[in-house]
Design a protein around this motif. Sequence first.
Motif, mmCIF file in Angstrom:
data_model
loop_
_atom_site.group_PDB
_atom_site.id
_atom_site.type_symbol
_atom_site.label_atom_id
_atom_site.label_comp_id
_atom_site.label_asym_id
_atom_site.label_seq_id
_atom_site.Cartn_x
_atom_site.Cartn_y
_atom_site.Cartn_z
ATOM 1 N N CYS A 27 45.928 27.792 -23.051
ATOM 2 C CA CYS A 27 44.555 27.107 -21.582
ATOM 3 C C CYS A 27 46.204 27.873 -20.953
ATOM 4 O O CYS A 27 46.657 27.586 -20.384
ATOM 5 N N ILE A 28 45.021 28.834 -19.531
ATOM 6 C CA ILE A 28 45.222 29.104 -18.470
ATOM 7 C C ILE A 28 44.860 29.126 -17.270
ATOM 8 O O ILE A 28 44.022 28.855 -17.176
ATOM 9 N N PRO A 29 45.242 27.317 -16.351
ATOM 10 C CA PRO A 29 43.401 27.006 -15.444
ATOM 11 C C PRO A 29 43.962 27.828 -14.319
ATOM 12 O O PRO A 29 45.477 28.318 -13.357
ATOM 13 N N LEU A 91 42.631 21.206 -17.113
ATOM 14 C CA LEU A 91 43.534 20.484 -18.508
ATOM 15 C C LEU A 91 43.022 19.834 -18.956
ATOM 16 O O LEU A 91 42.691 19.697 -19.888
ATOM 17 N N GLY A 94 40.379 21.770 -20.678
ATOM 18 C CA GLY A 94 40.484 22.933 -21.736
ATOM 19 C C GLY A 94 41.289 22.311 -23.248
ATOM 20 O O GLY A 94 41.022 23.296 -24.415
ATOM 21 N N PHE A 95 41.916 21.318 -23.795
ATOM 22 C CA PHE A 95 42.477 19.883 -24.580
ATOM 23 C C PHE A 95 40.949 19.677 -24.753
ATOM 24 O O PHE A 95 41.575 19.887 -25.912
ATOM 25 N N THR A 108 49.789 25.082 -22.435
ATOM 26 C CA THR A 108 49.558 25.679 -21.051
ATOM 27 C C THR A 108 50.566 26.772 -20.014
ATOM 28 O O THR A 108 52.305 26.432 -20.224
ATOM 29 N N ASP A 110 50.492 28.396 -16.110
ATOM 30 C CA ASP A 110 49.725 28.070 -14.056
ATOM 31 C C ASP A 110 49.084 30.372 -14.338
ATOM 32 O O ASP A 110 50.576 31.360 -15.213
#
Length: 263
Positions: A27-29, A91, A94-95, A108, A110
């Motif tokens: 997952c890329i915030p 997050l 996404g989670f 995760t 950045d």
Amino acid sequence: MQVNSEWEVPKYELTEFKPKAHKYCVCIPVINEGEKIQKELKRLSHFASVIDILILDGGSMDGSLNHEFLFSKGVRAILIKKDIGKLSAQLRMGFAYALSEGYEGIITVDGNNKDSVESIPLFIEQLDKGMDFVQGSRYVPGGKEVNTPLIRKIAIKLIHAPYLSIIAGFKYTDTTNGFRAHSRKFLMDSRLKPFRNVFSTYELLAYISAKAPRLGYKVVEIPVAREYPKGKIPTKISPLRGNLLLIKILFGLLFGKYNPRSE
């Protein structure tokens, strides 16, 4: 799978480019990272054959997340937050999606192209070994830092990492680093409850770090690299304000601000 109705998850818009293909996802915030996220995805695309890539967009307006480009780089889906909150809200979004899709582990990283995404296989290896929380660190043997701002380095080494280590009961060295992995079992633990609106800015990162060892989960730090560009560091928050916020969150942890109500 359905998202737990008790979870507090930001509203978001979902676009899926392809079906789930792997047991882990990254997952890329990101928000308005321009060429940085595009360069990162070009590097990360080499690993689309072993892990699903999810973009957690905070509402970018710079055109960097064009759907055609994302598809060409092997991205599985993009979630665009349509609600309040910053990093922790992204997050949670996404989670929740990843868990509802049945992923067994979530990495995760950045979206500013500072991290060694080439380290993804190391995180996968640790998850395969049964680790529940894997913290990437530039300060363990094999790790590397380049051009870390002095005030950030002092804050991590002298304040954030030592203080959080005491709270967690585990010796961390790089506690602000967002390059991490989490097992499904850990995130789903009813004693953790990460899906709460109290997590809006950077609270969730510190909370998860503190809770993992305290709840008896398997925790490890692994070496990663983090490289800042030369010259003035572009940032969305001033170093002073950012460090004060991190300290405020640490005090919140100490006094149980983020614990579930049942505790």
